[in-house]
Design a protein around this motif. Structure first.
Motif, PDB file in Angstrom:
ATOM      1  N   HIS A 108      25.796  34.423  32.600  1.00 24.05           N
ATOM      2  CA  HIS A 108      26.016  35.686  33.098  1.00 24.05           C
ATOM      3  C   HIS A 108      27.184  36.247  33.585  1.00 24.05           C
ATOM      4  CE1 HIS A 108      21.264  34.568  32.644  1.00 24.05           C
ATOM      5  NE2 HIS A 108      21.699  36.245  32.066  1.00 24.05           N
ATOM      6  N   LEU A 109      28.394  36.536  33.309  1.00 24.44           N
ATOM      7  CA  LEU A 109      29.426  36.250  33.738  1.00 24.44           C
ATOM      8  C   LEU A 109      30.011  37.525  34.547  1.00 24.44           C
ATOM      9  CD1 LEU A 109      31.258  33.973  31.811  1.00 24.44           C
ATOM     10  CD2 LEU A 109      30.112  33.973  34.048  1.00 24.44           C
ATOM     11  N   SER A 110      30.939  38.151  35.104  1.00 18.90           N
ATOM     12  CA  SER A 110      31.296  39.171  35.592  1.00 18.90           C
ATOM     13  C   SER A 110      32.319  39.163  35.012  1.00 18.90           C
ATOM     14  CB  SER A 110      31.402  38.737  37.649  1.00 18.90           C
ATOM     15  OG  SER A 110      32.780  38.174  37.448  1.00 18.90           O
ATOM     16  N   ALA A 111      33.419  40.046  34.385  1.00 16.36           N
ATOM     17  CA  ALA A 111      34.778  40.408  33.965  1.00 16.36           C
ATOM     18  C   ALA A 111      35.738  39.364  34.622  1.00 16.36           C
ATOM     19  CB  ALA A 111      35.269  41.966  33.814  1.00 16.36           C
ATOM     20  N   ASP A 112      35.276  38.983  36.130  1.00 16.70           N
ATOM     21  CA  ASP A 112      36.444  38.673  36.599  1.00 16.70           C
ATOM     22  C   ASP A 112      36.435  37.538  36.884  1.00 16.70           C
ATOM     23  OD1 ASP A 112      38.756  39.567  38.613  1.00 16.70           O
ATOM     24  OD2 ASP A 112      37.009  37.600  39.919  1.00 16.70           O
ATOM     25  N   GLN A 113      34.840  36.431  36.824  1.00 16.32           N
ATOM     26  CA  GLN A 113      34.522  35.274  36.376  1.00 16.32           C
ATOM     27  C   GLN A 113      35.672  35.020  34.828  1.00 16.32           C
ATOM     28  OE1 GLN A 113      30.591  35.218  36.940  1.00 16.32           O
ATOM     29  NE2 GLN A 113      30.510  34.064  38.446  1.00 16.32           N
ATOM     30  N   VAL A 114      35.149  35.430  33.958  1.00 17.47           N
ATOM     31  CA  VAL A 114      35.659  35.569  32.715  1.00 17.47           C
ATOM     32  C   VAL A 114      37.118  35.732  32.726  1.00 17.47           C
ATOM     33  CG1 VAL A 114      35.522  36.603  30.507  1.00 17.47           C
ATOM     34  CG2 VAL A 114      33.628  36.777  31.401  1.00 17.47           C
ATOM     35  N   MET A 115      38.010  36.363  33.308  1.00 26.09           N
ATOM     36  CA  MET A 115      39.007  36.222  33.442  1.00 26.09           C
ATOM     37  C   MET A 115      39.733  35.492  33.977  1.00 26.09           C
ATOM     38  SD  MET A 115      41.304  38.861  33.899  1.00 26.09           S
ATOM     39  CE  MET A 115      43.060  38.782  35.274  1.00 26.09           C
ATOM     40  N   GLN A 116      39.021  34.695  34.777  1.00 22.19           N
ATOM     41  CA  GLN A 116      39.659  33.547  35.831  1.00 22.19           C
ATOM     42  C   GLN A 116      39.180  32.595  34.714  1.00 22.19           C
ATOM     43  OE1 GLN A 116      37.182  34.678  39.939  1.00 22.19           O
ATOM     44  NE2 GLN A 116      38.213  32.617  40.131  1.00 22.19           N
ATOM     45  N   ARG A 117      38.108  31.685  33.943  1.00 18.49           N
ATOM     46  CA  ARG A 117      37.899  30.551  33.315  1.00 18.49           C
ATOM     47  C   ARG A 117      38.506  30.605  32.129  1.00 18.49           C
ATOM     48  NH1 ARG A 117      31.373  29.928  32.912  1.00 18.49           N
ATOM     49  NH2 ARG A 117      31.388  30.293  34.883  1.00 18.49           N
ATOM     50  N   VAL A 118      39.082  32.563  31.296  1.00 17.65           N
ATOM     51  CA  VAL A 118      40.067  32.370  30.125  1.00 17.65           C
ATOM     52  C   VAL A 118      41.152  31.635  30.740  1.00 17.65           C
ATOM     53  CG1 VAL A 118      41.225  33.742  28.267  1.00 17.65           C
ATOM     54  CG2 VAL A 118      38.927  33.427  29.153  1.00 17.65           C
ATOM     55  N   ASN A 119      41.955  32.124  32.365  1.00 12.91           N
ATOM     56  CA  ASN A 119      43.177  31.653  32.055  1.00 12.91           C
ATOM     57  C   ASN A 119      43.312  30.417  32.817  1.00 12.91           C
ATOM     58  OD1 ASN A 119      44.175  34.146  31.133  1.00 12.91           O
ATOM     59  ND2 ASN A 119      44.159  35.537  32.717  1.00 12.91           N
ATOM     60  N   ALA A 120      42.624  30.029  33.430  1.00 17.61           N
ATOM     61  CA  ALA A 120      42.455  28.620  33.862  1.00 17.61           C
ATOM     62  C   ALA A 120      43.915  27.953  33.628  1.00 17.61           C
ATOM     63  CB  ALA A 120      40.674  28.248  33.741  1.00 17.61           C
ATOM     64  N   HIS A 121      43.902  27.545  32.762  1.00 25.07           N
ATOM     65  CA  HIS A 121      45.204  27.297  32.487  1.00 25.07           C
ATOM     66  C   HIS A 121      46.216  27.304  32.248  1.00 25.07           C
ATOM     67  CE1 HIS A 121      42.481  23.729  32.573  1.00 25.07           C
ATOM     68  NE2 HIS A 121      41.434  23.796  31.763  1.00 25.07           N
ATOM     69  N   SER A 122      46.170  28.328  30.586  1.00 26.41           N
ATOM     70  CA  SER A 122      47.409  29.220  30.559  1.00 26.41           C
ATOM     71  C   SER A 122      47.119  30.834  31.385  1.00 26.41           C
ATOM     72  CB  SER A 122      47.172  29.594  29.387  1.00 26.41           C
ATOM     73  OG  SER A 122      45.927  29.689  28.548  1.00 26.41           O
ATOM     74  N   ASN A 123      48.243  31.740  31.513  1.00 24.32           N
ATOM     75  CA  ASN A 123      48.403  32.390  31.718  1.00 24.32           C
ATOM     76  C   ASN A 123      48.503  33.938  30.018  1.00 24.32           C
ATOM     77  OD1 ASN A 123      47.204  33.018  34.113  1.00 24.32           O
ATOM     78  ND2 ASN A 123      48.461  34.683  34.225  1.00 24.32           N
ATOM     79  N   THR A 124      47.630  34.107  29.951  1.00 20.56           N
ATOM     80  CA  THR A 124      47.386  35.212  28.530  1.00 20.56           C
ATOM     81  C   THR A 124      46.842  35.793  27.976  1.00 20.56           C
ATOM     82  OG1 THR A 124      46.301  33.264  27.392  1.00 20.56           O
ATOM     83  CG2 THR A 124      48.940  32.817  27.671  1.00 20.56           C
ATOM     84  N   VAL A 125      45.863  36.079  29.021  1.00 21.66           N
ATOM     85  CA  VAL A 125      44.778  37.558  28.663  1.00 21.66           C
ATOM     86  C   VAL A 125      45.003  37.986  30.220  1.00 21.66           C
ATOM     87  CG1 VAL A 125      43.344  38.559  28.016  1.00 21.66           C
ATOM     88  CG2 VAL A 125      43.875  35.700  27.126  1.00 21.66           C
ATOM     89  N   SER A 126      45.667  39.269  30.398  1.00 20.80           N
ATOM     90  CA  SER A 126      45.434  40.563  31.005  1.00 20.80           C
ATOM     91  C   SER A 126      44.612  41.144  31.834  1.00 20.80           C
ATOM     92  CB  SER A 126      46.005  41.858  31.030  1.00 20.80           C
ATOM     93  OG  SER A 126      45.926  42.669  30.635  1.00 20.80           O
ATOM     94  N   LYS A 127      44.200  41.534  33.117  1.00 18.11           N
ATOM     95  CA  LYS A 127      42.981  41.529  33.618  1.00 18.11           C
ATOM     96  C   LYS A 127      42.498  43.002  32.855  1.00 18.11           C
ATOM     97  CE  LYS A 127      41.508  41.544  37.874  1.00 18.11           C
ATOM     98  NZ  LYS A 127      41.622  42.293  39.426  1.00 18.11           N
ATOM     99  N   ALA A 128      43.589  43.764  32.338  1.00 22.22           N
ATOM    100  CA  ALA A 128      43.052  44.585  31.162  1.00 22.22           C
ATOM    101  C   ALA A 128      42.461  45.073  29.841  1.00 22.22           C
ATOM    102  CB  ALA A 128      43.669  45.909  31.419  1.00 22.22           C
TER     103      ALA A 128
END
Lengths: 144, 144
Positions: B43-63
């Motif tokens: 169970h993840l919030s959008a924000d948690q998904v955001m952080q995990r996806v961008n943990a190393h790179s920074n390739t996906v925007s919040k929107a």
DNA sequence: TTGGGTGCAAACTATTTGCATTCGA
DNA sequence: TCGAATGCAAATAGTTTGCACCCAA
């Protein structure tokens, strides 16, 4: 079925007594908000309360509406209902009950506890105690 | 219990197939989000998904994270869980089930359907059909 | 070429907070 | 009087929207 303490549209005196009984200092703004919110069983968003309270005059700020509804909830005068991610509803029915939520119109309808039974509720995780059990039945128009 | 289509940490190939099967064009960003979200039941919030996806790179925007999670929900890959007024949770378990919600920590735990039965569900209001029935058991630490 | 799909910055909305002012006991 | 309550403005956080860009037909 009205709020335990009410028998009809709330008079100022009744509201003052109710607030006091719940440990809330009865101020002008709080009285207005309580009269609107507690006059009958209903489900209102903070914004709806704001609009109704200020329908004629313009005497209660948005922040005060939010803060006051939060205070009423904390003191047990009303309950929060969380069914929609976009806003919180406040429910003047403080008895334990459940809800039909119409996802088309955004309206809520009470399901009295005696009309819905839960069998075999599992034990909560270790060292946790149950605060409440809430059932939300989401409905939509048959047409859609 | 993992997502029906997965047996372990999702490979890119598996994710691409799953997205395609659900009618979702598999783009780079969607694949990253799906890999994070669907790797296991969680169970993840959008924000948690955001952080995990961008943990190393920074390739996906919040929107894009929000839009993509919304798209996945619409296509039935994941489910929204509304238990907290402050944010939506996304659940990679798409089977019908219920939740314990720990109000202290904000964590969710599944209650499998066979462990919780509802008796005597009343009829919905006229001309309405039931979309789903969700039970939320709010728990808090025994200490508090 | 062109039209729908995609991704992102900026906008938007609900709610909260900090602080100067006012009110009620 | 004087601490509690209020109102406002601004901050905040979650979420949505408008539009430039891209790609397949």
């Amino acid at each position: 079925m009205l709020h335990p303490a009410f028998s009809d549209k709330s008079s100022r005196k009744e509201v003052v007594r109710l607030l006091t009984e719940h440990g809330i200092t009865p101020t002008q703004q709080r009285i207005l908000i309580a009269q609107e919110m507690l006059s009958k069983h209903q489900h209102l968003s903070a914004d709806q309360v704001m609009q109704r309270v200020n329908a004629h005059s313009n005497t209660v700020s948005k922040a005060t509406v939010y803060n006051t509804l939060g205070l009423f909830t904390e003191k047990g005068l009303i309950k929060e209902v969380i069914v929609d991610s976009s806003k919180v509803f406040y429910d003047s029915n403080t008895r334990h009950h459940h809800h039909f939520y119409n996802v088309d119109s955004g309206s809520l309808h009470d399901i009295e506890c005696e009309h819905l039974a839960i069998a075999r509720l599992p034990d909560p995780p270790a060292a946790m105690k149950i605060k409440n059990v809430e059932v939300i039945v989401r409905v939509s128009s048959k047409a859609s």
